[in-house]
Write an enzyme that holds these catalytic residues in place. Structure first.
Site, short mmCIF file in Angstrom:
data_model
loop_
_atom_site.label_atom_id
_atom_site.label_comp_id
_atom_site.label_asym_id
_atom_site.label_seq_id
_atom_site.Cartn_x
_atom_site.Cartn_y
_atom_site.Cartn_z
N ASP A 106 1.01 -1.28 0.26
CA ASP A 106 -0.14 0.15 0.18
C ASP A 106 0.68 1.14 0.04
OD1 ASP A 106 0.80 -0.27 2.68
OD2 ASP A 106 -1.16 -0.07 3.82
N ASP A 131 -0.89 -6.11 -0.10
CA ASP A 131 -1.33 -5.36 1.13
C ASP A 131 -2.93 -5.10 1.02
OD1 ASP A 131 0.56 -4.76 2.94
OD2 ASP A 131 1.29 -3.16 1.91
N LYS A 165 -1.44 -9.34 2.95
CA LYS A 165 -0.63 -8.89 4.14
C LYS A 165 -1.50 -7.79 4.71
CE LYS A 165 3.22 -5.96 3.98
NZ LYS A 165 2.74 -4.94 4.64
N GLU A 212 -1.92 -5.33 8.57
CA GLU A 212 -1.16 -4.84 9.85
C GLU A 212 -1.70 -4.75 10.93
OE1 GLU A 212 -0.16 -0.71 8.96
OE2 GLU A 212 0.65 -1.09 6.94
N GLU A 238 8.68 -4.20 11.10
CA GLU A 238 9.05 -2.87 10.47
C GLU A 238 9.53 -2.13 11.65
OE1 GLU A 238 6.73 -0.97 7.60
OE2 GLU A 238 7.81 0.71 7.66
O1 KIV Z 1 3.51 -1.37 1.73
C1 KIV Z 1 4.83 -1.48 1.97
O2 KIV Z 1 5.63 -1.05 0.89
C2 KIV Z 1 5.02 -2.20 2.99
C3 KIV Z 1 6.54 -2.66 3.26
C4 KIV Z 1 7.05 -1.32 3.92
C5 KIV Z 1 6.77 -3.68 3.96
O3 KIV Z 1 4.28 -2.46 3.70
#
Ligand code: KIV
Length: 274
Positions: A47, A86, A115, A117, A184
């Site tokens: 994202d 994401d 993915k 968070e 992160e």
């Molecule tokens: O969106 C992204 O680029 C990420 C990375 C920083 C892991 O989630």
């Protein structure tokens, strides 16, 4: 060349002799094609699309439709690398049914896993996604979708309690079945401790050298971002300068009449010359 999938990535613990996981973001067909040719393991349609491609200040300004649009472009490269997408902000915060439906949009666009968070608060969502047969990668620490709640992009896990909380979150996500977790913006020791405590691989970004893999935003690595790079970024090329230089030479050639020349023009048919 690697041919990674969620189960094979899940087994990639360095302590068991596995090679580190190499993950990089990609947002379109060319970035996916060139990165895949470098034999990376995972392409993340992050994202970070919002910041590095669409010009927003943070990752809160990208929708599921925009993510799907870019997942489709990455999948069009037919990469050998695993494609993880994401889940954007608010696509998994408003109920498990909506989360499964939104993850399905990304999978149908060409992602092979998603993915998201957050820690223990995401337990139900992670469970619902995995019950729907969608592999999930976690993301803990300096989670950019929490920028407003954190009051900025701040290194996380800096106290003993905060580090302990991260570990508890990671263990909850692992018990729910995620196949890997991005860590992160934490002190290197916290990256190392989480890596030691988990059976699933950790993929670090600003989490020190001990994690089971590393991820970088491709625009940071290539020197294509307007923002000041974070401490953890290693810039491997200066494509921004190369682009401006190439376009300047083109502009000069157009203005001076040097472009196009005869070789860059179609031949005149004899009939037209008459
Ligand atoms: O969106 C992204 O680029 C990420 C990375 C920083 C892991 O989630």
């Amino acid at each position: 060349m690697s041919e990674a999938n969620a189960p094979s990535l899940r087994a990639r613990k360095r302590r068991n002799g596995a090679a580190p996981i190499v993950m990089i973001t990609a947002y379109d067909e060319p970035t996916a094609r060139y990165a895949d040719a470098a034999d990376v393991d995972v392409l993340l349609v992050g994202d970070s699309l919002a910041n590095v491609v669409l010009g927003h200040e943070d990752t809160l300004h990208v929708s599921i439709e925009e993510m799907a649009h870019h997942v489709r472009a990455v999948a069009a490269a037919r990469p050998r690398a695993h494609v993880v997408a994401d889940m954007p902000w608010l696509s998994y915060h408003v109920g498990t049914d909506a989360a499964v439906a939104n993850a399905g949009i990304l999978i149908r666009a060409g992602a092979q896993s998603v993915k998201l968070e957050g820690g223990a608060t995401r337990r139900e969502v992670v469970r619902a996604l995995i019950e729907a047969e969608i592999p999930v990668m976690g993301h803990l620490g300096l989670t950019p979708q929490s920028v407003l709640a954190f009051g900025g992009y701040k290194v996380q896990g800096k106290t003993r309690d905060a580090a302990k909380m991260l570990l508890e979150d990671a263990l909850v996500l692992q018990s729910e079945g995620i196949y890997a977790v991005v860590i992160e913006g934490v002190p290197a020791l916290v990256g190392a401790q989480l890596t030691l405590a988990l059976d699933i691989p950790t993929i670090g970004i600003g989490a020190g050298p001990a994690t089971d893999g590393q991820v970088l935003v491709i625009h940071d690595l290539l020197g294509l971002t307007k923002r000041t790079p974070a401490k953890f970024v290693r810039q491997y090329a200066d494509l921004g300068t190369a682009i401006t230089d190439a376009v300047s030479r083109y502009a000069h050639d157009v203005r001076s009449g040097g472009f196009p020349d005869a070789n860059e023009s179609y031949a005149n048919p004899p009939e037209l010359l008459d």
